[in-house]
Design a protein around this motif. Structure first.
Motif, mmCIF file in Angstrom:
data_model
loop_
_atom_site.group_PDB
_atom_site.id
_atom_site.type_symbol
_atom_site.label_atom_id
_atom_site.label_comp_id
_atom_site.label_asym_id
_atom_site.label_seq_id
_atom_site.Cartn_x
_atom_site.Cartn_y
_atom_site.Cartn_z
ATOM 1 N N ILE B 251 158.132 107.558 9.279
ATOM 2 C CA ILE B 251 158.191 108.924 9.802
ATOM 3 C C ILE B 251 157.096 109.759 9.165
ATOM 4 O O ILE B 251 156.678 109.493 8.042
ATOM 5 C CB ILE B 251 159.579 109.544 9.486
ATOM 6 C CG1 ILE B 251 159.730 110.945 10.093
ATOM 7 C CG2 ILE B 251 159.846 109.584 7.978
ATOM 8 C CD1 ILE B 251 161.111 111.550 9.965
ATOM 9 N N LEU B 252 156.620 110.767 9.900
ATOM 10 C CA LEU B 252 155.819 111.823 9.299
ATOM 11 C C LEU B 252 156.793 112.922 8.898
ATOM 12 O O LEU B 252 157.534 113.435 9.730
ATOM 13 C CB LEU B 252 154.796 112.371 10.290
ATOM 14 C CG LEU B 252 154.048 113.605 9.766
ATOM 15 C CD1 LEU B 252 153.022 113.196 8.714
ATOM 16 C CD2 LEU B 252 153.374 114.358 10.909
ATOM 17 N N LEU B 253 156.814 113.269 7.618
ATOM 18 C CA LEU B 253 157.792 114.212 7.110
ATOM 19 C C LEU B 253 157.272 115.643 7.077
ATOM 20 O O LEU B 253 156.108 115.872 6.740
ATOM 21 C CB LEU B 253 158.166 113.848 5.672
ATOM 22 C CG LEU B 253 158.919 112.557 5.430
ATOM 23 C CD1 LEU B 253 158.994 112.282 3.931
ATOM 24 C CD2 LEU B 253 160.315 112.626 6.026
ATOM 25 N N CYS B 254 158.155 116.599 7.336
ATOM 26 C CA CYS B 254 157.821 118.009 7.084
ATOM 27 C C CYS B 254 157.379 118.171 5.639
ATOM 28 O O CYS B 254 156.432 118.917 5.345
ATOM 29 C CB CYS B 254 159.050 118.890 7.310
ATOM 30 S SG CYS B 254 159.644 118.915 8.992
ATOM 31 N N GLU B 255 158.068 117.450 4.757
ATOM 32 C CA GLU B 255 157.749 117.570 3.330
ATOM 33 C C GLU B 255 156.337 117.070 3.029
ATOM 34 O O GLU B 255 155.650 117.622 2.168
ATOM 35 C CB GLU B 255 158.781 116.795 2.496
ATOM 36 C CG GLU B 255 160.194 117.415 2.491
ATOM 37 C CD GLU B 255 161.075 116.915 3.624
ATOM 38 O OE1 GLU B 255 160.537 116.284 4.563
ATOM 39 O OE2 GLU B 255 162.299 117.168 3.581
ATOM 40 N N GLU B 256 155.896 116.013 3.741
ATOM 41 C CA GLU B 256 154.534 115.511 3.523
ATOM 42 C C GLU B 256 153.504 116.548 3.950
ATOM 43 O O GLU B 256 152.539 116.839 3.233
ATOM 44 C CB GLU B 256 154.303 114.212 4.317
ATOM 45 C CG GLU B 256 154.934 112.974 3.679
ATOM 46 C CD GLU B 256 155.059 111.794 4.643
ATOM 47 O OE1 GLU B 256 154.987 112.012 5.875
ATOM 48 O OE2 GLU B 256 155.248 110.659 4.167
ATOM 49 N N VAL B 257 153.703 117.140 5.138
ATOM 50 C CA VAL B 257 152.745 118.123 5.642
ATOM 51 C C VAL B 257 152.732 119.349 4.725
ATOM 52 O O VAL B 257 151.664 119.869 4.370
ATOM 53 C CB VAL B 257 153.097 118.547 7.082
ATOM 54 C CG1 VAL B 257 152.086 119.552 7.603
ATOM 55 C CG2 VAL B 257 153.156 117.342 7.997
ATOM 56 N N CYS B 258 153.916 119.777 4.325
ATOM 57 C CA CYS B 258 154.024 120.984 3.491
ATOM 58 C C CYS B 258 153.348 120.770 2.150
ATOM 59 O O CYS B 258 152.545 121.601 1.709
ATOM 60 C CB CYS B 258 155.506 121.325 3.327
ATOM 61 S SG CYS B 258 155.814 122.867 2.471
ATOM 62 N N LEU B 259 153.655 119.660 1.491
ATOM 63 C CA LEU B 259 153.035 119.419 0.184
ATOM 64 C C LEU B 259 151.538 119.235 0.307
ATOM 65 O O LEU B 259 150.774 119.671 -0.555
ATOM 66 C CB LEU B 259 153.669 118.198 -0.516
ATOM 67 C CG LEU B 259 154.676 118.580 -1.612
ATOM 68 C CD1 LEU B 259 155.971 119.048 -1.018
ATOM 69 C CD2 LEU B 259 154.904 117.415 -2.558
ATOM 70 N N ALA B 260 151.097 118.571 1.384
ATOM 71 C CA ALA B 260 149.655 118.367 1.565
ATOM 72 C C ALA B 260 148.946 119.708 1.656
ATOM 73 O O ALA B 260 147.919 119.951 1.001
ATOM 74 C CB ALA B 260 149.408 117.539 2.827
ATOM 75 N N TYR B 261 149.503 120.609 2.479
ATOM 76 C CA TYR B 261 148.877 121.925 2.643
ATOM 77 C C TYR B 261 148.855 122.684 1.329
ATOM 78 O O TYR B 261 147.832 123.256 0.919
ATOM 79 C CB TYR B 261 149.614 122.731 3.710
ATOM 80 C CG TYR B 261 149.039 124.119 3.876
ATOM 81 C CD1 TYR B 261 149.556 125.195 3.146
ATOM 82 C CD2 TYR B 261 147.952 124.343 4.708
ATOM 83 C CE1 TYR B 261 149.000 126.459 3.261
ATOM 84 C CE2 TYR B 261 147.405 125.608 4.835
ATOM 85 C CZ TYR B 261 147.927 126.661 4.111
ATOM 86 O OH TYR B 261 147.379 127.920 4.215
ATOM 87 N N LEU B 262 149.988 122.711 0.640
ATOM 88 C CA LEU B 262 150.085 123.493 -0.591
ATOM 89 C C LEU B 262 149.208 122.904 -1.704
ATOM 90 O O LEU B 262 148.665 123.641 -2.529
ATOM 91 C CB LEU B 262 151.547 123.586 -1.047
ATOM 92 C CG LEU B 262 152.461 124.433 -0.161
ATOM 93 C CD1 LEU B 262 153.894 124.387 -0.675
ATOM 94 C CD2 LEU B 262 151.972 125.868 -0.060
ATOM 95 N N ALA B 263 149.072 121.573 -1.716
ATOM 96 C CA ALA B 263 148.211 120.963 -2.739
ATOM 97 C C ALA B 263 146.768 121.422 -2.570
ATOM 98 O O ALA B 263 146.060 121.660 -3.550
ATOM 99 C CB ALA B 263 148.298 119.440 -2.650
#
Lengths: 271, 788
Positions: B251-263
């Protein structure tokens, strides 16, 4: 699942624990094995500002033979009872009950005092020790008292402990081999909390007979008409319904079975 | 254990190379990764199943530590559409902003030095929600007055499918018609390791790096590129050691996208490790099916037709990349299983509800359809007074019909299903059980026996998935094989091994082709920067697809090695054999290390016509036909049912399975044991109930019951190895099979035990509560009324 911030201290003796618990604005809880309190802390269901470690206090460790009873220190672990590290006041019934508490890893740390203080209606010691007529020894600043277990549990997860009081030990009367005992519980899977349990004590030497219904989401119920129940002169379904009218159909059926099987174990009869 | 370790190639039970680090606790999982300056993230998650978001208020003084959707500038929501006609599209915002649609949906990310502090901050975030009625019951979700999960949809349905093959004509002359309604419960997949993400900006590579406990790093990279609007060249995704996936990590996770952006925004490494409460309360996302199924049979037990309406509770959004409709549409195409009958009608609905978005859990729809079909078959057998093995014998596809095109146009590659059934029936000893049932048990329990036959389509490829139109179509699978200067081998594959034992089995394939010892083979996997593109590990595809690709790359490498060896040995390369790390000709031998030394260290000694591509080869692979391999099995179970408590004990469990040629029989056994344990969870223990407000009711393992070691029997496994004609070595995918059979076999055993009492179970898990209620209804026990 991380707890809120807390302070942690080790108490060397009962007096200092009691003082910590009794201090004004104190928001302190004693912790022994942490097997019940630990998850509650992590789930943030419990939020004490201070934890007082009582697991190593000499007064709470060890078992004292008082002649007609054994006084078990509150910080004795289930594993120590299972393994016979402390003497068994009964003909092996305590060790047998300990052996089926949760999982061995839990038993290595969980304590008999902790189990009683937590007062989970499904807990093995809550039910077994009440059926055995045991009593807890409590300590608070300047005063000790003794409470029989059938008066100690006031509700699910609720006891008669005052806010500044701790369990120091539990006194279990010795039972000889002329006494009969049956304890049966139903778990959905090995190591789980009981969904229904029952315990039967028949001790002609001491003139004690008790029939207990446990894991009823409330403190255990000591049933009336013990001999009639044991002899089969009372309908078990009715007895359960009277003692625990709030149970749903499944729980009722399981408790009737628990009662029947505990009686059979105690009397050596058919299940 | 099956198979001794004889040799180290295909067919050997080579001990796993992965175990050295796993069993010593020296693996490197996502939570082992530490980076200077790393911050921990805790998510604020919706406490309600359905509500309008009026506002999210950051705690005073901590505004810089809390991020909502408005702070994620330019980040697009997650969208996984299917190309199937009528599919309804939905977009899941990375952080919910207008509505929340399931308990656990993320609303805000809180960042702090530790997870505990991040949770303190999350507690202080004020979420203002206007509760809406929740859609919880998939059988009522299509009612015209049901609340809408997606406001603009005319009904709560992602997709409806319908197939009819000759149904009316085939069904009309039935002798027996049996109708049943079956339910399977919603589950949490509960891998031993949960999800986790570490994201940081790599200054040297000028690249966003996302470590994630994932099954499909290249697919996650695709998704991050779309949602963040970044070139793929600016994104690297790495799966470290992964402690179990089972589909939960496909799955592509909301958490992956969110952390990627914030990083990227904060220029600090960020970490989120899923905890068990998040998993249970916010991610119970699989297995919940409802079947109304009717079987039509002739008097001799031949099936004439099957009619089925199937609903899959698909949750609130369409997960990327599998989409919300995969499982229900799969029901329609695989329900017939390995049986042949002339008429078929099936309608399915992928229904949207206020629950977590559906993901395909090991077995996917096959577990549910096996349950529906096999339990129905036993009911038909009882109606006809036929033995359960006999009715199956009448209707299974026969070996001489292979390759077999069934009524839904599935092409079965090979197999002898009748032999499989016969062996299982003999192993469980049906006559002995019947005799035991006649004698009765001293403890009063009721004994029963149950069978389940099923097939598992695996490694199906392009032509199958192209029609789905989902954001993932597997194509040619690629592998790179490189000989190192000292005669070792490096393999690079795009799939990810998280329990499939690929570090060992792909090394065995390399050994088969090149003669390199598996201990000298290093598998590189899980890193988009280091491996060829792949859709990843799912659908029991790896041993067939990555195995075939590794073989292809090694075969080309072998030609080049023989060329150089022929030059060194003055022999015809065609006569040279590669075994035991050596290249052997009639007149002499050289080691692979010698050959490596020539290419890398003494190129002056190379033959003049050497291939300039050298000792590093990338090849692609597809199966002969891409409609999939079909492994299959028969599970046979004996149970004892305690009618006073409703407890079911498994007394005996026999499995006869055919995975084609087994690359490593020990590994296959492990896969079957693990899958079957999960299947027992489905059959007897696991359920995430929801109340009428969409609240998940089993928030900890005290209430969500996973089978433990005492609940799982010793399985006896008998392997048939009829090769597949479409894969490189004849191997078939078997990773999911163990999890398919148990609910059907155990339910059939319980029904066999309780048939004399007029009790039939029709739902899993078969809990004491359900059994006691059935027994009470059937009059087996006096009816119990609650106290007045």
């Amino acid at each position: 699942m991380k707890p809120v911030p807390f302070n942690f201290t080790f108490a060397p003796d009962v007096t200092s624990v009691a003082a910590l618990l009794a201090a004004p604005d104190a928001d302190a809880k004693p912790i022994a094995g942490g097997q019940s309190l630990g998850p509650m802390l992590n789930l943030r269901l419990a939020r004490p500002q201070m934890l007082v470690d009582v697991s190593r206090m000499a007064e709470l460790r060890g078992a004292r033979d008082e002649g007609d009873a054994i006084l078990y220190g509150a910080a004795i672990t289930h594993a120590e009872i299972e393994d016979g590290v402390v003497p068994d006041a009964t003909p092996g019934w305590l060790a047998a009950a300990a052996r089926h508490i949760a999982y061995r890893a839990v038993r290595n740390r969980g304590t008999i005092g902790g189990s009683l203080a937590h007062a989970d209606p499904a807990a093995d010691w809550v039910n077994v020790l009440t059926a055995l007529g045991a009593e807890v020894v409590l300590a608070r600043p300047g005063a000790n008292r003794v409470v029989p277990l059938d008066q100690f549990f006031v509700g699910p997860f609720a006891t008669a402990l005052a806010h500044d009081e701790i369990i120091v030990g539990v006194r279990v009367r010795k039972r000889s081999t002329t006494a009969r005992w049956g304890y049966w519980k139903f778990c959905l899977k090995s190591g789980d909390f009981a969904k229904a349990s029952a315990a039967v004590l028949i001790d002609p030497d001491r003139g004690e007979t008790r029939v207990l219904l446990g894991a009823i989401e409330r403190p255990p119920a000591l049933l009336p008409d013990c001999s009639a129940l044991i002899d089969g002169r009372v309908d078990l379904g009715q007895a359960v319904r009277q003692a625990a009218p709030h149970l749903d159909a499944t729980a009722h059926a399981l408790h009737v079975t628990a009662l029947r099987r505990a009686i059979a174990i105690a009397t050596g009869g058919a299940r | 254990m099956v198979g001794k370790q004889i040799g180290q190639g295909v067919g050997s039970s080579v001990l796993r190379l992965e175990d050295d680090r796993y069993l010593r606790g020296r693996g490197r999982f996502i939570a082992d990764i530490r980076m200077p300056g790393m911050l921990d993230v805790a998510f604020v998650r919706s406490p309600l199943a359905h509500a309008r978001v009026r506002g999210v208020t950051k705690p005073e003084g901590l505004e810089d530590s809390v991020f909502v959707m408005a702070d994620l500038a330019g980040v697009k929501g997650i969208r996984a559409d299917s190309g199937l006609a009528g599919f309804r599209s939905s977009i899941q915002p990375v952080l919910a902003d207008e509505k929340v649609r399931y308990v656990g949906e993320p609303l805000a990310a809180c960042v702090a030095a530790t997870r505990a502090e991040a949770e303190d901050i999350a507690e202080a975030v004020a979420v203002d929600l206007d509760a809406l009625p929740a859609v919880v019951d998939m059988t009522r979700a299509r009612d015209p007055d049901a609340p809408r999960v997606h406001d603009h949809w005319p009904e709560n349905v992602f997709l409806e499918t319908a197939v009819d093959v000759n149904f009316e004509a085939a069904a009309k002359d039935y002798a027996v018609r049996v109708k049943r309604t079956f339910r399977t419960a919603r589950q949490s997949m509960a891998p031993m390791e949960g999800r986790g993400v570490v994201a940081f900006w790599d200054n040297q590579a000028q690249q966003l790096v996302v470590y994630s406990s994932t099954q499909m790093p290249h697919i996650v990279r695709n998704g991050l590129s779309e949602c963040l609007g970044l070139d793929q060249g600016m994104i690297r995704v790495v799966a470290p050691d992964v402690g179990g996936g089972f589909g939960y990590k496909g799955i592509l996770l909301c958490e992956e996208v969110c952390l990627a952006y914030l990083a990227m925004k904060l220029r600090r490494p960020l970490r989120w490790i899923e905890d068990r409460r998040e998993h249970l309360t916010g991610n119970a996302n699989c297995r919940e099916h409802h079947y109304e199924i009717t079987g039509y049979a002739a008097a001799d037990g031949r099936l004439l037709a099957i009619d089925c309406d199937a609903i899959v509770d698909s949750g609130a959004y369409s997960a990327y990349p599998f989409s919300a409709c995969l499982e229900a549409a799969q029901v329609a195409s695989i329900l017939p299983g390995p049986y042949q009958f002339p008429g078929y009608r099936c309608r399915t609905w992928s229904v949207s509800t206020n629950k977590p978005p559906i993901l395909p859990f090991r077995g996917v729809a096959r577990t549910g359809v096996c349950f529906a079909m096999e339990v129905l078959l036993d009911a038909v057998a009882r109606e006809l007074k036929m033995a359960p093995d006999e009715i199956r014998r009448r209707n299974l596809v026969r070996p001489e019909q292979m390759p077999f095109v069934n009524i839904t146009k599935k092409i079965f590659d090979s197999g002898d299903y009748v032999e499989c059934l016969d062996r299982a029936a003999a192993a469980i000893d049906l006559p002995a059980i019947r005799a035991r049932q006649a004698r009765g048990e001293a403890d009063g329990r009721k004994i029963g026996v149950g069978l389940a036959v099923f097939c598992e389509q695996g490694a199906h490829g392009t032509s199958v998935y192209a029609g789905w139109g989902i954001p993932m179509v597997p194509g040619f699978e690629q592998a790179t094989a490189r000989l190192t200067p000292d005669g070792g081998l490096e393999l690079r594959v795009g799939v990810q091994s998280h329990g499939q034992s690929l570090e060992t089995t792909l090394a065995q394939i390399a050994n088969e082709v090149l003669g390199v010892a598996p201990q000298r083979v290093k598998l590189v996997h899980g890193d988009t920067a280091l491996t060829p593109y792949s859709t990843g590990t799912w659908g029991s595809r790896c041993i067939v697809m990555a195995g075939g690709a590794v073989a292809a790359a090694c075969e080309t490498l072998a030609e080049r090695l023989r060329k150089i060896a022929g030059h060194l040995l003055q022999a015809d390369p065609q006569t040279i054999r590669l075994t035991d790390g050596m290249a052997r000709a009639a007149g002499g031998e050289v080691s692979l290390k010698d050959i490596g030394a020539i290419w890398y260290l003494r190129p002056q000694d190379l033959p003049p016509d050497v291939d300039p591509g050298g000792l590093e080869v990338t090849q692609g692979y597809k199966t002969v036909r891409d409609t999939g391999t079909f492994s299959y099995a028969c599970h046979a179970v004996t149970v004892a049912v305690d009618t006073d408590t409703g407890a079911v004990e498994i007394l005996d469990y026999k499995i006869v399975e055919d995975g084609g040629v087994l690359i490593n029989p020990m590994v296959v056994d492990g896969q079957v044991y693990g899958g079957a344990a999960q299947g027992i969870g489905t059959a007897l223990f696991e359920e995430m109930p929801y109340d009428e407000n969409g609240q998940p009711m089993a928030a900890t393992f005290a209430d969500y019951h996973l089978p433990g070691a005492p609940e799982v029997p010793s399985f006896a496994i008998d392997h048939m190895q009829i090769p597949s004609p479409i894969s490189r070595f004849g191997q078939k995918g078997i990773g999911e099979g163990g999890a398919i059979g148990p609910p059907a076999a155990i339910a059939n055993a319980v029904n066999d035990a309780l048939a004399p009492l007029g009790v039939e179970v029709d739902a899993v898990p078969i809990t004491p509560a359900r059994l006691l209620a059935k027994l009470s209804q059937a009059g087996g026990k006096p009816a119990m009324e609650p106290a007045a």
